[in-house]
Scaffold this motif. Structure first.
Motif, PDB file in Angstrom:
ATOM      1  N   GLU A 167       0.816  -1.209   0.000  1.00  0.00           N
ATOM      2  CA  GLU A 167       0.000   0.000   0.000  1.00  0.00           C
ATOM      3  C   GLU A 167       0.855   1.266   0.000  1.00  0.00           C
ATOM      4  OE1 GLU A 167      -2.431  -3.376   1.197  1.00  0.00           O
ATOM      5  OE2 GLU A 167      -0.466  -2.658   1.867  1.00  0.00           O
ATOM      6  N   MET A 168       2.000   1.215   0.645  1.00  0.00           N
ATOM      7  CA  MET A 168       2.888   2.377   0.663  1.00  0.00           C
ATOM      8  C   MET A 168       3.356   2.748  -0.737  1.00  0.00           C
ATOM      9  SD  MET A 168       5.531   2.461   3.831  1.00  0.00           S
ATOM     10  CE  MET A 168       6.195   4.015   3.220  1.00  0.00           C
ATOM     11  N   GLY A 169       3.478   1.760  -1.602  1.00  0.00           N
ATOM     12  CA  GLY A 169       3.945   2.023  -2.954  1.00  0.00           C
ATOM     13  C   GLY A 169       2.856   2.459  -3.905  1.00  0.00           C
ATOM     14  N   GLN A 170       1.627   2.514  -3.397  1.00  0.00           N
ATOM     15  CA  GLN A 170       0.492   2.944  -4.211  1.00  0.00           C
ATOM     16  C   GLN A 170       0.119   4.377  -3.843  1.00  0.00           C
ATOM     17  OE1 GLN A 170      -2.289  -0.126  -3.091  1.00  0.00           O
ATOM     18  NE2 GLN A 170      -1.572  -1.519  -4.689  1.00  0.00           N
ATOM     19  N   PHE A 171      -0.335   5.126  -4.816  1.00  0.00           N
ATOM     20  CA  PHE A 171      -0.653   6.528  -4.558  1.00  0.00           C
ATOM     21  C   PHE A 171      -2.132   6.836  -4.746  1.00  0.00           C
ATOM     22  CE2 PHE A 171       3.772   6.667  -4.323  1.00  0.00           C
ATOM     23  CZ  PHE A 171       4.194   7.901  -3.864  1.00  0.00           C
ATOM     24  N   ASP A 172      -2.668   6.623  -5.917  1.00  0.00           N
ATOM     25  CA  ASP A 172      -4.073   6.969  -6.124  1.00  0.00           C
ATOM     26  C   ASP A 172      -4.771   5.943  -7.014  1.00  0.00           C
ATOM     27  OD1 ASP A 172      -2.783   7.525  -8.443  1.00  0.00           O
ATOM     28  OD2 ASP A 172      -3.519   9.585  -8.652  1.00  0.00           O
ATOM     29  N   GLY A 173      -4.362   4.713  -6.901  1.00  0.00           N
ATOM     30  CA  GLY A 173      -4.962   3.669  -7.714  1.00  0.00           C
ATOM     31  C   GLY A 173      -4.385   2.324  -7.341  1.00  0.00           C
ATOM     32  N   TRP A 428       4.494  11.339  -0.099  1.00  0.00           N
ATOM     33  CA  TRP A 428       3.592  12.042  -1.007  1.00  0.00           C
ATOM     34  C   TRP A 428       4.118  13.434  -1.359  1.00  0.00           C
ATOM     35  CZ3 TRP A 428      -1.858  10.941   1.578  1.00  0.00           C
ATOM     36  CH2 TRP A 428      -2.207   9.614   1.334  1.00  0.00           C
ATOM     37  N   TYR A 429       4.711  14.121  -0.389  1.00  0.00           N
ATOM     38  CA  TYR A 429       5.149  15.507  -0.590  1.00  0.00           C
ATOM     39  C   TYR A 429       6.538  15.684   0.025  1.00  0.00           C
ATOM     40  CZ  TYR A 429       0.120  15.733  -1.271  1.00  0.00           C
ATOM     41  OH  TYR A 429      -1.163  15.471  -1.696  1.00  0.00           O
ATOM     42  N   VAL A 430       7.534  15.149  -0.652  1.00  0.00           N
ATOM     43  CA  VAL A 430       8.891  15.112  -0.104  1.00  0.00           C
ATOM     44  C   VAL A 430       9.437  16.514   0.157  1.00  0.00           C
ATOM     45  CG1 VAL A 430      11.278  14.428  -0.563  1.00  0.00           C
ATOM     46  CG2 VAL A 430       9.409  12.863  -1.134  1.00  0.00           C
ATOM     47  N   SER A 470      -1.449  23.809  -8.358  1.00  0.00           N
ATOM     48  CA  SER A 470      -2.001  22.850  -9.329  1.00  0.00           C
ATOM     49  C   SER A 470      -0.915  22.029 -10.011  1.00  0.00           C
ATOM     50  CB  SER A 470      -2.819  23.595 -10.390  1.00  0.00           C
ATOM     51  OG  SER A 470      -1.998  24.527 -11.091  1.00  0.00           O
ATOM     52  N   ALA A 471       0.348  22.437  -9.899  1.00  0.00           N
ATOM     53  CA  ALA A 471       1.439  21.682 -10.516  1.00  0.00           C
ATOM     54  C   ALA A 471       1.838  20.468  -9.680  1.00  0.00           C
ATOM     55  CB  ALA A 471       2.655  22.590 -10.720  1.00  0.00           C
ATOM     56  N   ILE A 472       1.362  20.411  -8.436  1.00  0.00           N
ATOM     57  CA  ILE A 472       1.703  19.300  -7.545  1.00  0.00           C
ATOM     58  C   ILE A 472       0.523  18.342  -7.473  1.00  0.00           C
ATOM     59  CG2 ILE A 472       2.365  18.636  -5.207  1.00  0.00           C
ATOM     60  CD1 ILE A 472       3.573  21.421  -4.853  1.00  0.00           C
ATOM     61  N   LYS A 473       0.730  17.110  -7.858  1.00  0.00           N
ATOM     62  CA  LYS A 473      -0.337  16.122  -7.812  1.00  0.00           C
ATOM     63  C   LYS A 473      -0.674  15.817  -6.357  1.00  0.00           C
ATOM     64  CE  LYS A 473      -1.749  11.588  -9.554  1.00  0.00           C
ATOM     65  NZ  LYS A 473      -3.049  12.100 -10.017  1.00  0.00           N
ATOM     66  N   LYS A 474      -1.967  15.702  -6.059  1.00  0.00           N
ATOM     67  CA  LYS A 474      -2.438  15.485  -4.687  1.00  0.00           C
ATOM     68  C   LYS A 474      -2.839  14.037  -4.473  1.00  0.00           C
ATOM     69  CE  LYS A 474      -2.058  19.935  -4.237  1.00  0.00           C
ATOM     70  NZ  LYS A 474      -1.981  20.360  -5.645  1.00  0.00           N
ATOM     71  N   TYR A 475      -2.638  13.596  -3.234  1.00  0.00           N
ATOM     72  CA  TYR A 475      -2.998  12.234  -2.837  1.00  0.00           C
ATOM     73  C   TYR A 475      -3.775  12.284  -1.538  1.00  0.00           C
ATOM     74  CZ  TYR A 475       0.761  11.460  -6.167  1.00  0.00           C
ATOM     75  OH  TYR A 475       1.545  11.497  -7.280  1.00  0.00           O
ATOM     76  N   ARG A 476      -4.636  11.281  -1.331  1.00  0.00           N
ATOM     77  CA  ARG A 476      -5.450  11.235  -0.120  1.00  0.00           C
ATOM     78  C   ARG A 476      -5.547   9.810   0.406  1.00  0.00           C
ATOM     79  NH1 ARG A 476      -8.559  15.531   1.189  1.00  0.00           N
ATOM     80  NH2 ARG A 476      -9.965  14.188   2.388  1.00  0.00           N
ATOM     81  N   HIS A 477      -5.742   9.719   1.731  1.00  0.00           N
ATOM     82  CA  HIS A 477      -6.026   8.406   2.317  1.00  0.00           C
ATOM     83  C   HIS A 477      -7.365   7.906   1.789  1.00  0.00           C
ATOM     84  CE1 HIS A 477      -2.757   8.037   5.266  1.00  0.00           C
ATOM     85  NE2 HIS A 477      -2.827   9.359   5.342  1.00  0.00           N
ATOM     86  N   LYS A 478      -7.413   6.640   1.505  1.00  0.00           N
ATOM     87  CA  LYS A 478      -8.659   6.061   0.977  1.00  0.00           C
ATOM     88  C   LYS A 478      -9.707   5.940   2.075  1.00  0.00           C
ATOM     89  CE  LYS A 478      -6.070   3.383  -2.454  1.00  0.00           C
ATOM     90  NZ  LYS A 478      -5.686   2.047  -2.933  1.00  0.00           N
TER      91      LYS A 478
END
Length: 478
Positions: A167-173, A428-430, A470-478
């Motif tokens: 799961e750590m290696g997955q971002f939005d899919g 996600w946001y190094v 908007s240039a930074i892709k966003k990720y969220r907890h499922k």
């Protein structure tokens, strides 16, 4: 760099630089670079013949290009795994490189469409994971995860890994972009021997922590130190402290870049507790100017009791660690046992050493196969024995005599049980986590240049700016 319909070439470069994907000093040389989506399969080697011994269809004679971060774990473990790869594919040549300058060394290769086949993307100068994923510059590793494991063909690789690693290696899919090879236990590291000299045990409450630090201070010993030049180490113990006080949902809101997430009372309480270490003079003098090695050495020399770190510290500091040091890791102390949302023993543990296979790698099957080798029992035990750290292979310690720090890590994981947290902001946001939150705010607070309230306000602005970009892709907890 190739343009897109939405952005000009100059704007794409500017935004990539802003999130740390492109080194700013090299921008003048980037006008002709390849974008993350370009290149196709033109430079890839032909696949080999799939078989029981070659489930990923590796081209048996194709060269393999590997780059390893030469940090706390060194590089020998990777060389040993490469030797196993060579036994399986004797006609292949393996190019092994190691560096601490991952982004500086590899970004031009990404931009030019000629990245290595496997990269250990770690360290202070790692490439931004979220950006690599967002710009589609990585290979989906599900083919590796669904392949037979190296030791047991009846089990898939994914079924041999510790909980949460995939799961750590997955971002939005469902794609898996990163394979974290090490399994790191973060926390407050200490010497059992040096605490015993003070007739003290590891403090389970913050009140006890302050008392131990005061006792040490009277004997000329500092309570805490940390790598002042890399203060993003402080969250290794601070983030699970926040979760312990306010619950894991506080960290989830922070990860999600939600408005006012950093203004949660649990954050304020944790920051004020840490700030008290500064106010009471419990921080080793000169800490803001120390590197990670210098702070660890001072700790090994008994000049200080506690240091926030990860389980790589046992291997990284072994040259200066006394034989009777009794290295151990402690979970965050309880701030208030009656009101803390999570019990004592709650800690941060998660995958470490993020390995990636670039999308434009010439030999992606070879890169994944080397990871499959590394996740076998032999390579995993070699890693454990040589660098005093766990791997993401679930188990692998059977029959091994563990050194003190690693044995303590195992004990801490057992005690934590289900109370293990894993803040995703670090991958996600190094750039936000390391340079802005770590260096720009928490480090400033611990050096006495910001109050907790000022640090929190500053971090919230950093998080809000990231959320709006908007240039930074966003990720969220499922």
């Amino acid at each position: 760099m190739g343009s897109t319909p939405e952005f000009s070439r100059r704007e794409m470069i500017r935004r990539a630089a802003a999130v740390g994907l492109i080194a700013v000093p090299a921008m003048s040389a980037l006008s002709a670079c390849a974008s993350g989506d370009s290149g196709g399969d033109g430079g890839k080697v032909d696949k080999g013949r799939k078989s029981e011994k070659n489930p990923l269809a590796v081209n048996e004679s194709a060269p393999l290009d590997v780059v390893i971060f030469d940090g706390g774990f060194g590089q020998q473990y990777a060389k040993d795994a490469e030797a196993e790869y060579k036994k399986a594919f004797p006609d292949a040549t393996v190019k092994h490189s190691a560096t601490q300058e991952i982004q500086t060394q590899l970004q031009p290769r990404f931009n030019g469409g000629t990245p290595p086949d496997l990269i250990d993307n770690s360290g202070a100068k790692q490439m931004d994971m979220g950006t690599l994923v967002g710009k589609k510059q990585l290979t989906d590793l599900n083919a590796l995860l669904d392949a037979p494991s190296y030791d047991d063909p009846a089990r898939k690789v994914r079924d041999t890994l510790r909980p949460g690693v995939v799961e750590m290696g997955q971002f939005d899919g469902s794609e898996t972009w990163i394979l974290y090879y090490a399994y790191t236990v973060y926390g407050v590291w200490y010497s059992r021997t040096n605490l015993q000299k003070l007739d003290a045990q590891y403090p389970q409450t913050w009140e006890e922590m302050l008392k131990v630090c005061e006792t040490a201070k009277k004997k000329g010993i500092a309570g805490w130190t940390y790598p002042g030049k890399h203060p993003y180490y402080l969250p290794f113990s601070l983030y699970p402290f926040i979760a312990k006080i306010g619950g894991v949902e506080v960290l989830n809101r922070i990860d999600n870049l939600e408005p006012n997430a950093w203004k949660d009372p649990a954050v304020k309480a944790a920051f004020e507790a840490y700030y008290e270490l500064y106010k009471k003079g419990y921080i080793l003098r000169g800490t803001p100017g120390l590197t990670h090695i210098e702070s660890q050495t001072a700790w090994n020399e008994g000049k200080v009791l506690f240091i926030p770190n990860g389980s790589w510290v046992e291997n990284e500091s072994k040259k200066t660690t006394p034989q009777d040091f009794g290295m151990a890791v402690g979970a965050p102390s309880s701030l208030d046992k009656s009101s803390d949302k999570m019990p004592f023993g709650t800690l941060w543990a998660s995958g470490g050493e993020p390995f990636v296979v670039p999308k434009n790698a010439r030999n992606p099957q070879g890169g994944m196969e080397l990871l499959r080798v590394m996740l076998g029992r032999k390579s995993s035990q070699n890693f454990i024995k040589s660098v005093s750290s766990l791997t993401s292979l679930n188990g692998g310690t059977e029959g091994l005599t563990l050194p003190p720090g690693l044995a303590s890590s195992q004990e801490a994981l057992t005690k934590a049980g289900k109370n293990v947290v894993n803040p995703r902001i670090q991958d996600w946001y190094v750039a936000l986590q390391k340079e802005k939150i770590g260096v720009g705010a928490i480090g400033e607070m611990m050096a006495g240049r910001l109050t907790p309230d000022e640090a929190i306000s500053k971090i919230q602005r950093f998080a809000d700016d990231t959320a709006k970009d908007s240039a930074i892709k966003k990720y969220r907890h499922k």
